[in-house]
Every structure is written in structure tokens, then in C-alpha cells.
Design a protein around this motif. Structure first.
Motif, PDB file in Angstrom:
ATOM      1  N   ILE A   1       3.589  70.189  36.251  1.00 31.75           N
ATOM      2  CA  ILE A   1       3.001  68.866  36.423  1.00 31.75           C
ATOM      3  C   ILE A   1       3.882  67.769  35.819  1.00 31.75           C
ATOM      4  O   ILE A   1       4.394  67.903  34.708  1.00 31.75           O
ATOM      5  N   ASP A   2       4.062  66.727  36.595  1.00 33.18           N
ATOM      6  CA  ASP A   2       4.794  65.548  36.156  1.00 33.18           C
ATOM      7  C   ASP A   2       3.974  64.790  35.109  1.00 33.18           C
ATOM      8  O   ASP A   2       2.744  64.916  35.040  1.00 33.18           O
ATOM      9  N   LEU A   3       4.653  63.980  34.322  1.00 31.46           N
ATOM     10  CA  LEU A   3       3.947  63.178  33.318  1.00 31.46           C
ATOM     11  C   LEU A   3       3.621  61.778  33.843  1.00 31.46           C
ATOM     12  O   LEU A   3       2.486  61.491  34.196  1.00 31.46           O
ATOM     13  N   ASP A   4       4.614  60.900  33.940  1.00 29.78           N
ATOM     14  CA  ASP A   4       4.352  59.496  34.277  1.00 29.78           C
ATOM     15  C   ASP A   4       3.793  59.346  35.681  1.00 29.78           C
ATOM     16  O   ASP A   4       4.369  59.832  36.660  1.00 29.78           O
TER      17      ASP A   4
ATOM     18  N   GLY B   1      22.887  68.926  42.746  1.00 32.84           N
ATOM     19  CA  GLY B   1      22.093  70.145  42.851  1.00 32.84           C
ATOM     20  C   GLY B   1      21.053  70.310  41.766  1.00 32.84           C
ATOM     21  O   GLY B   1      20.235  71.236  41.827  1.00 32.84           O
ATOM     22  N   VAL B   2      21.064  69.444  40.766  1.00 34.55           N
ATOM     23  CA  VAL B   2      20.099  69.533  39.667  1.00 34.55           C
ATOM     24  C   VAL B   2      18.951  68.564  39.924  1.00 34.55           C
ATOM     25  O   VAL B   2      19.157  67.358  40.064  1.00 34.55           O
ATOM     26  N   ASN B   3      17.757  69.097  40.019  1.00 35.94           N
ATOM     27  CA  ASN B   3      16.547  68.318  40.223  1.00 35.94           C
ATOM     28  C   ASN B   3      15.386  69.114  39.655  1.00 35.94           C
ATOM     29  O   ASN B   3      15.578  70.205  39.087  1.00 35.94           O
ATOM     30  N   LYS B   4      14.188  68.599  39.789  1.00 35.68           N
ATOM     31  CA  LYS B   4      13.040  69.300  39.198  1.00 35.68           C
ATOM     32  C   LYS B   4      12.822  70.668  39.823  1.00 35.68           C
ATOM     33  O   LYS B   4      12.414  71.615  39.141  1.00 35.68           O
ATOM     34  N   GLY B   5      13.076  70.793  41.131  1.00 34.67           N
ATOM     35  CA  GLY B   5      12.930  72.097  41.769  1.00 34.67           C
ATOM     36  C   GLY B   5      13.927  73.098  41.234  1.00 34.67           C
ATOM     37  O   GLY B   5      13.570  74.250  40.924  1.00 34.67           O
ATOM     38  N   PHE B   6      15.174  72.671  41.087  1.00 37.03           N
ATOM     39  CA  PHE B   6      16.202  73.545  40.515  1.00 37.03           C
ATOM     40  C   PHE B   6      15.824  73.964  39.100  1.00 37.03           C
ATOM     41  O   PHE B   6      15.895  75.144  38.731  1.00 37.03           O
ATOM     42  N   GLY B   7      15.427  72.990  38.278  1.00 39.75           N
ATOM     43  CA  GLY B   7      15.087  73.282  36.894  1.00 39.75           C
ATOM     44  C   GLY B   7      13.898  74.222  36.778  1.00 39.75           C
ATOM     45  O   GLY B   7      13.883  75.125  35.935  1.00 39.75           O
TER      46      GLY B   7
ATOM     47  N   ARG C   1       3.047  82.289  41.660  1.00 41.15           N
ATOM     48  CA  ARG C   1       2.603  81.221  42.548  1.00 41.15           C
ATOM     49  C   ARG C   1       2.819  79.892  41.836  1.00 41.15           C
ATOM     50  O   ARG C   1       2.410  79.719  40.688  1.00 41.15           O
ATOM     51  N   ILE C   2       3.433  78.960  42.534  1.00 42.70           N
ATOM     52  CA  ILE C   2       3.759  77.674  41.922  1.00 42.70           C
ATOM     53  C   ILE C   2       2.875  76.583  42.498  1.00 42.70           C
ATOM     54  O   ILE C   2       2.814  76.391  43.715  1.00 42.70           O
ATOM     55  N   VAL C   3       2.199  75.878  41.605  1.00 42.36           N
ATOM     56  CA  VAL C   3       1.455  74.670  41.961  1.00 42.36           C
ATOM     57  C   VAL C   3       2.219  73.509  41.348  1.00 42.36           C
ATOM     58  O   VAL C   3       2.376  73.432  40.129  1.00 42.36           O
ATOM     59  N   ALA C   4       2.731  72.615  42.182  1.00 37.06           N
ATOM     60  CA  ALA C   4       3.521  71.483  41.705  1.00 37.06           C
ATOM     61  C   ALA C   4       2.742  70.200  41.922  1.00 37.06           C
ATOM     62  O   ALA C   4       2.178  69.979  43.009  1.00 37.06           O
TER      63      ALA C   4
ATOM     64  N   VAL D   1       9.643  65.503  44.779  1.00 31.95           N
ATOM     65  CA  VAL D   1       9.709  66.164  46.085  1.00 31.95           C
ATOM     66  C   VAL D   1      10.509  67.467  46.032  1.00 31.95           C
ATOM     67  O   VAL D   1      10.085  68.468  46.630  1.00 31.95           O
ATOM     68  N   PRO D   2      11.654  67.552  45.321  1.00 33.95           N
ATOM     69  CA  PRO D   2      12.336  68.850  45.232  1.00 33.95           C
ATOM     70  C   PRO D   2      11.480  69.924  44.563  1.00 33.95           C
ATOM     71  O   PRO D   2      11.633  71.107  44.875  1.00 33.95           O
ATOM     72  N   MET D   3      10.605  69.534  43.663  1.00 33.15           N
ATOM     73  CA  MET D   3       9.687  70.492  43.042  1.00 33.15           C
ATOM     74  C   MET D   3       8.641  70.949  44.058  1.00 33.15           C
ATOM     75  O   MET D   3       8.254  72.120  44.088  1.00 33.15           O
ATOM     76  N   PHE D   4       8.187  70.019  44.909  1.00 32.54           N
ATOM     77  CA  PHE D   4       7.244  70.390  45.964  1.00 32.54           C
ATOM     78  C   PHE D   4       7.852  71.434  46.895  1.00 32.54           C
ATOM     79  O   PHE D   4       7.150  72.305  47.418  1.00 32.54           O
TER      80      PHE D   4
END
Length: 271
Positions: free
Chosen positions: A9-12, A190-196, A210-213, A221-224
Motif C-alpha cells: 500500500i502506498d502512503l501519500d 527499470g527501478v519502480n515500485k513493481g520492481f522493488g 497473492r499481491i494486492v496493490a 501503476v508499475p506495482m499494479f
């Protein structure tokens, strides 16, 4: 054996309201055992994330008890603020970014390292924004040599300036995204929230969870893209909303209660 569920989950704009408040129901939920592995995924540094959560009355006298994806994936931590890996901007790309800075006098540039944040080209808006987001920036000249920076934030209340900076970075070996309408963020290519998030879960032994983003900004969006279920609050950016499977109104009960109700309806919490 049940399939573990990771809630990233994102913060801001998602968990945090106005950068420093958390809905009372969310604050209560965070003080209780959760039926999922919770990960905070944010563009903030550790220093900034700690400060803003302390402002909201959480974790004042303890390390953050959840795994973390920070600086848009450039720094990943195990629970307890234990650094797992760091992916700084390469020095060649950093030098080219520094060379761009003088072209944008109406913007401030906040470089995030592991030990803190450093301002290049200070502006009144940049100072105000840095404080707003929980940073205590120092001049770039005080940054330790060789530490590397995980993320660069371009801060401006002039949208056309941010658009121009984004365009100027298109041919550099970096990845950029808007987190808010006053912030354009740059990380290593190549580094984004999905990568991390993927890198963190591999190291935590949860590659098949199972990932809930959950997030509200373009940088979510890369995490999604790596999530089994993507959720955006109703205040999310158009791009985040377009990539989400569900939109949630966080006003009545915060964001966590409706997420758990949705997971329960899908019977994910029973498997």
C-alpha cells in the motif's frame, strides 16, 4: 497450505490524508494483527516515511514493523527497517541529471540517499514541499561522496516546468513518473515500485504470494502491473484509476476496512 497474501500500500494520497493524517479506522487496524503481510510502498525515504507516520501517531518509539519498498523501489527493507537491497541511480546518469538542473530555475531538486535528502537549486516552493513531505533536507554540497542516490524529485508548482523536465530526461537511462501534480520523480532505469516489490518478496521467500496493490499515483501503476488485485482510492490519478481493478471510497471507513471486506468477499482470507 494457504496462499499468503501481500498487501502493498502506498502512503501519500492512499493511506495518508493530507500527508500527515490517517483515518482513525486505518490507524486502529495498523495497531492490530493483520490477516495479510503488509508492505508500505512509497516514494519516500526511510527518514521521511518514519517522520510522517510519527506525525500520524504511529510507531514513535519503534522501528517500522512492516517490510518497506521505498524511494519508488530503489531501497527495500525487511520489517524492523533492515536494509535488504539498494539500487541507486548510476553515476553517469546522475551526472547527466545534474547537468539538466540549471535549465529549470523554477524547480527545486531533492536527491534522496539512504542517509537523508539533499536539495539542489533551492526555491521557496521546494523548501515548503520538502517540509510538507517530512524531509529535513540539507544542501547537496553536504552529501557524502560515493553514497549514491536512489531517487531524484523535481519539485515545482508550475506544471509546464515538470513536463519540460520529464521530456528532458526521456533519453537518459532513468525511469520517471509523476507521483503528484507538483512532483516528477526519477529512479534508475527499470527501478519502480513493481520492481522493488518483486525483489523484496523474492528475498522474503514470498515469490508466489497473492499481491494486492493499492495506490493513487502514476508511480503506483508499475506495482499494479505485478498485482493479482489492484485497488485505487477514488481520489487517484486518471492513469492509476484506469489500471485498477477496483476503486474504493476511503472517506467513510478509511482504506483498510473496505480492502479487507473485498478480500473476504473474494474468499481470499479463507484460503
Amino acid at each position: 497450505m494457504s496462499t499468503p497474501i501481500v498487501l502493498s500500500i502506498d502512503l501519500d494520497g492512499t493511506l495518508l490524508i493530507e500527508e500527515r493524517e490517517i483515518h482513525p479506522e486505518d490507524a486502529l487496524a495498523l495497531r492490530r494483527p493483520l490477516p495479510v503481510t503488509l508492505v508500505f510502498a512509497t516514494g519516500r525515504s526511510l527518514e521521511s516515511a518514519r517522520r510522517v507516520l510519527e506525525r500520524a501517531g504511529l510507531y514513535r518509539d519503534e522501528p517500522l514493523p512492516f517490510p518497506l519498498v521505498l524511494q519508488n523501489g530503489a531501497a527495500i527493507y525487511r520489517a524492523g527497517e533492515i536494509l535488504e537491497a539498494y539500487f541507486p541511480i548510476p553515476l553517469e546518469a546522475e551526472a547527466r541529471l545534474h547537468a539538466l538542473v540549471p535549465q529549470f530555475p523554477d524547480a527545486a531538486f531533492l536527491w534522496q540517499g539512504l542517509d537523508g535528502a539533499y536539495l539542489e537549486e533551492i526555491t521557496p516552493f521546494g523548501l515548503q514541499a520538502a517540509e510538507r513531505f517530512g524531509f529535513l533536507p540539507r544542501p547537496l554540497s553536504e552529501a557524502p561522496s560515493g553514497q549514491g542516490f536512489g531517487k531524484l524529485m523535481c519539485l515545482s508548482d508550475h506544471p509546464e516546468v515538470l513536463q519540460a523536465f520529464a521530456q528532458a530526461t526521456q533519453n537518459l537511462p532513468v525511469e520517471g513518473s509523476f507521483s503528484l501534480d507538483v512532483i516528477y520523480e526519477v529512479t534508475r532505469q527499470g527501478v519502480n515500485k513493481g520492481f522493488g516489490l518483486r525483489a523484496l518478496l523474492q528475498r522474503l521467500g514470498l515469490p508466489h504470494a497473492r499481491i494486492v496493490a493499492v495506490g493513487d499515483g502514476d508511480n503506483d501503476v508499475p506495482m499494479f502491473a505485478c498485482a493479482d488485485l489492484a485497488i485505487a482510492p477514488s481520489n487517484a490519478s486518471p492513469r492509476a484509476r484506469a489500471h485498477a481493478h477496483h476503486i474504493i471510497d476511503r472517506q467513510p471507513h478509511g482504506i483498510l476496512t473496505p480492502i479487507f471486506e473485498l478480500l473476504d468477499a473474494k474468499r481470499w482470507l479463507d484460503t
